[in-house]
Design a protein around this motif. Structure first.
Motif, PDB file in Angstrom:
ATOM      1  N   TYR A  73       0.821  -1.217   0.000  1.00 52.07           N
ATOM      2  CA  TYR A  73       0.000   0.000   0.000  1.00 52.07           C
ATOM      3  C   TYR A  73       0.853   1.264   0.000  1.00 52.07           C
ATOM      4  O   TYR A  73       0.340   2.352  -0.252  1.00 52.07           O
ATOM      5  N   GLN A 178      -7.440   5.527  -0.032  1.00 51.64           N
ATOM      6  CA  GLN A 178      -7.395   4.322   0.796  1.00 51.64           C
ATOM      7  C   GLN A 178      -5.960   4.016   1.208  1.00 51.64           C
ATOM      8  O   GLN A 178      -5.674   3.756   2.383  1.00 51.64           O
ATOM      9  N   GLN A 278     -10.335  -0.214   3.608  1.00 53.49           N
ATOM     10  CA  GLN A 278     -10.681  -1.051   2.459  1.00 53.49           C
ATOM     11  C   GLN A 278     -12.177  -1.004   2.179  1.00 53.49           C
ATOM     12  O   GLN A 278     -12.600  -0.919   1.022  1.00 53.49           O
TER      13      GLN A 278
END
Length: 314
Positions: A73, A178, A278
């Motif tokens: 991420y 996100q 998420q």
């Protein structure tokens, strides 16, 4: 040179070195004996302590494995297709910027200029959704420019592709939001737990192991030659008692540290933030795609209606 003074200084230095090296050497020798099966009986650790160590190891492995997966991420291009070759022009401006420029174009040359406009200061993101958006807008513009001049009806596929491009860019931007949330609210917290809290627990456990090796080394030296405990010398008894005191102290300290690490709610709080980020991304992405899906379906229905009418009129 005063040789007596030199000898005295050297002797003191030797004692200092001996006092710092001997405990390490004793532990090392004891460890080697244990590894080769030549050591006597090992001092047992408390059952509760062993259970805490097992739980700490499980927690550490959990952090290591999940961090190895979720660290992606922090890499913007983790889902960017490796087979795509985009040029500087493709990556120049965002979809919304290009669509805005195209809406103001009054000729094919102005439209082309809008597509090839100089890049923005910030490079465009390299995500899967952004790549789809750029490919869709390029296709939309290619079809629009190929439509014969004077045509009263815009190309329906070009229209749909532009709508889809705008939507995919929004999905890509939501994915980046996100990722930012996960980096700040999950990766940061779990990395801190692994690199600070669990490392502190490991340090405390190492201190226990060293204390245990020192204790067993003292027992081993006293028992050399098959001597029984009642025949130990007073210095040997004191060395064993001192080592036992240190061992108990280190076990108590490590027990406290490990319990604190295991009891903290921070990892669970961080995991909740990961799931939340998420969930919010997928929910928002679904909204965007459902909306554009309906919009494209309307264009499709209009196109099919026009197609049938044209066929019937032949």
């Amino acid at each position: 040179m005063n040789m007596d003074k030199f000898a005295s200084s050297f002797s003191n230095f030797g004692k200092t070195v001996s006092s710092s090296v001997t405990p390490f050497a004793a532990r090392s020798q004891q460890w080697i004996k244990e590894q080769t099966g030549n050591a006597g009986e090992k001092t047992e650790l408390p059952h509760d302590y062993i259970e805490l160590e097992t739980r700490i190891e499980a927690l550490k492995q959990t952090h290591q494995k999940l961090l190895a997966a979720t660290s992606q991420y922090a890499n913007e291009a983790y889902d960017y297709p490796p087979n795509i070759r985009e040029s500087v022009v493709d990556m120049g401006k965002s979809i919304s910027e290009k669509v805005n420029l195209l809406s103001k174009a009054s000729s094919a040359s102005e439209a082309q200029a809008a597509i090839t406009a100089p890049p923005s200061a910030k490079p465009q993101p390299k995500t899967f959704s952004h790549a789809i958006a750029r490919a869709s807008l390029a296709g939309s513009q290619a079809l629009a420019m190929a439509t014969p001049q004077g045509s009263t009806e815009p190309d329906p596929l070009a229209q749909a592709l532009e709508k889809f491009a705008i939507a995919e860019e929004k999905v890509g931007e939501t994915r980046l939001e996100q990722d930012e949330a996960i980096q700040g609210k999950f990766l940061s917290g779990w990395s801190t737990t692994l690199n600070q809290s669990l490392k502190a627990a490991d340090k405390a456990r190492t201190a226990v192991m060293n204390a245990r090796l020192t204790l067993d080394a003292a027992k081993s030296r006293a028992a050399a030659g098959g001597r029984h405990e009642e025949s130990y010398t007073e210095p040997q008894r004191r060395a064993i008692e001192q080592a036992e005191d240190v061992f108990v102290e280190k076990v108590d300290e490590a027990t406290s540290v490990m319990r604190n690490v295991l009891d903290t709610p921070e990892p669970l709080r961080n995991l909740a933030e990961l799931a939340k980020a998420q969930a919010e991304f997928h929910a928002r992405a679904a909204e965007i795609l459902e909306e554009v899906s309906r919009s494209i379906a309307e264009v499709q229905m209009e196109n099919e209606t026009s197609y049938r009418k044209a066929r019937e009129g032949q």
